[in-house]
Design a protein around this motif. Structure first.
Motif, mmCIF file in Angstrom:
data_model
loop_
_atom_site.group_PDB
_atom_site.id
_atom_site.type_symbol
_atom_site.label_atom_id
_atom_site.label_comp_id
_atom_site.label_asym_id
_atom_site.label_seq_id
_atom_site.Cartn_x
_atom_site.Cartn_y
_atom_site.Cartn_z
ATOM 1 N N HIS A 40 43.922 -8.605 11.609
ATOM 2 C CA HIS A 40 44.145 -8.373 10.011
ATOM 3 C C HIS A 40 43.456 -9.329 9.227
ATOM 4 O O HIS A 40 43.451 -10.632 9.856
ATOM 5 C CB HIS A 40 45.578 -8.697 9.866
ATOM 6 C CG HIS A 40 46.695 -7.440 10.413
ATOM 7 N ND1 HIS A 40 46.023 -6.126 10.006
ATOM 8 C CD2 HIS A 40 47.396 -7.247 11.317
ATOM 9 C CE1 HIS A 40 47.226 -5.263 10.305
ATOM 10 N NE2 HIS A 40 47.801 -6.276 11.437
ATOM 11 N N THR A 41 42.867 -8.933 8.068
ATOM 12 C CA THR A 41 42.246 -10.107 7.080
ATOM 13 C C THR A 41 43.488 -10.706 6.553
ATOM 14 O O THR A 41 44.538 -10.194 6.172
ATOM 15 C CB THR A 41 41.395 -9.094 6.181
ATOM 16 O OG1 THR A 41 40.711 -8.215 6.783
ATOM 17 C CG2 THR A 41 40.568 -10.119 5.169
ATOM 18 N N SER A 96 36.510 -2.910 9.471
ATOM 19 C CA SER A 96 35.644 -2.423 10.534
ATOM 20 C C SER A 96 34.513 -1.772 9.778
ATOM 21 O O SER A 96 33.384 -1.629 10.183
ATOM 22 C CB SER A 96 36.616 -1.532 11.451
ATOM 23 O OG SER A 96 37.452 -2.283 11.991
HETATM 24 N N1 GTP Z 1 39.491 4.672 16.641
HETATM 25 C C1 GTP Z 1 39.249 3.927 15.566
HETATM 26 N N2 GTP Z 1 39.711 2.652 15.326
HETATM 27 C C2 GTP Z 1 39.381 1.932 14.242
HETATM 28 C C3 GTP Z 1 38.314 2.330 13.319
HETATM 29 N N3 GTP Z 1 38.149 1.687 12.284
HETATM 30 C C4 GTP Z 1 38.974 0.472 12.402
HETATM 31 N N4 GTP Z 1 39.693 0.744 13.754
HETATM 32 C C5 GTP Z 1 40.335 -0.156 14.481
HETATM 33 O O1 GTP Z 1 41.899 -0.198 13.634
HETATM 34 C C6 GTP Z 1 42.262 -1.686 13.691
HETATM 35 C C7 GTP Z 1 42.413 -2.025 12.313
HETATM 36 O O2 GTP Z 1 40.918 -2.291 11.729
HETATM 37 P P1 GTP Z 1 40.748 -3.118 10.734
HETATM 38 O O3 GTP Z 1 39.191 -2.825 10.280
HETATM 39 O O4 GTP Z 1 41.069 -4.747 11.049
HETATM 40 O O5 GTP Z 1 41.792 -2.865 9.882
HETATM 41 P P2 GTP Z 1 41.718 -3.352 7.852
HETATM 42 O O6 GTP Z 1 42.138 -2.128 7.059
HETATM 43 O O7 GTP Z 1 40.847 -4.199 7.719
HETATM 44 O O8 GTP Z 1 42.932 -4.132 8.185
HETATM 45 P P3 GTP Z 1 43.918 -5.289 7.064
HETATM 46 O O9 GTP Z 1 42.946 -6.577 7.474
HETATM 47 O O10 GTP Z 1 45.182 -5.677 7.905
HETATM 48 O O11 GTP Z 1 43.920 -4.804 5.948
HETATM 49 C C8 GTP Z 1 41.233 -2.389 14.764
HETATM 50 O O12 GTP Z 1 41.958 -2.320 16.025
HETATM 51 C C9 GTP Z 1 40.107 -1.530 14.576
HETATM 52 O O13 GTP Z 1 39.351 -1.678 15.810
HETATM 53 C C10 GTP Z 1 37.777 3.922 13.322
HETATM 54 O O14 GTP Z 1 36.993 4.441 12.449
HETATM 55 N N5 GTP Z 1 38.142 4.666 14.708
#
Ligand code: GTP
Length: 202
Positions: A38-39, A22
């Motif tokens: 998830h990535t 994100s």
């Molecule tokens: N409230 C909130 N939710 C967030 C934020 N950043 C990410 N999310 C949410 O958290 C969840 C996981 O976000 P990702 O960006 O897929 O997380 P990641 O760290 O890349 O996860 P992996 O790919 O499994 O390593 C998603 O539902 C996003 O929408 C944020 O700043 N605030």
């Protein structure tokens, strides 16, 4: 005189779900997906920017945080110029795991000078009301572990996202300038030893 474009590779590490994808997507495409998946393995995106008058292409590598994808992500640590250690401020375990992420990065990367390698720490999801990690606690960990600077970010609200990626560029450029200056400024003493000076990232 125009300066050459620099290509910098930065890598996002941290537990699954803390918001790495994100943050990358917010910075490069200015979008946020509340249903982000998830990535699997790694993904990367480029963004061109100018920092302090220097043109830079930032190559951001987003890795899979889940343990089962470890063997898919670790080969991509080599050649990184900076590591962005990421946790979520509403998830204490993701903060406690930062040390493991740092160790994993150092083990699988080809970093030549571990003491001066630049890390930036991101405490993401600051838009959430409930916090499990305080800002002071996070800053203290960064100081103790030589991982500065620290940014409190929200990929959702676009808080500090640009600042964090630009800081990563600045710490890399500063480290490179320091090495350049150290080599230029190195002196030969009467016994033939080369003297250099090196600073830490904090
Ligand atoms: N409230 C909130 N939710 C967030 C934020 N950043 C990410 N999310 C949410 O958290 C969840 C996981 O976000 P990702 O960006 O897929 O997380 P990641 O760290 O890349 O996860 P992996 O790919 O499994 O390593 C998603 O539902 C996003 O929408 C944020 O700043 N605030």
């Amino acid at each position: 005189m125009s300066r050459n474009n620099v290509l910098l590779k930065v890598i996002l590490l941290g537990d699954g779900g803390v918001g790495k994808s994100s943050l990358m997507n917010r910075y490069v495409t200015d979008r946020f997906d509340s249903q982000s998946f998830h990535t699997i393995g790694v993904e990367f995106l480029n963004r061109d920017l100018e920092v302090d008058g220097r043109p830079v292409t930032l190559q951001i590598w987003d890795t899979a945080g889940q343990e089962r994808f470890k063997s898919l992500r670790t080969p991509f640590y080599r050649g990184a110029d900076c590591c962005l250690l990421t946790f979520a401020v509403n998830d204490l375990q993701s903060f406690l795991n930062l040390s493991c992420w740092k160790k994993e990065f150092m083990f699988y990367s080809d970093v030549k000078e571990p003491e001066s390698f630049p890390f930036v720490v991101l405490g993401n999801k600051v838009d959430m009301e409930r916090r499990e990690v305080g800002e002071d606690e996070a800053r203290a960990w960064c100081e103790e572990n030589g991982c500065c600077p620290y940014f409190e970010t929200s990929a959702k609200d676009d808080t500090n996202v640009t600042a964090a990626f630009e800081a990563a560029v600045r710490v890399v450029l500063a480290a490179e300038d320091q090495i350049g200056h150290a080599l230029l400024g190195s002196t030969i003493d009467l016994h033939g030893n080369r003297k250099t000076s090196r600073g830490s990232c904090c």
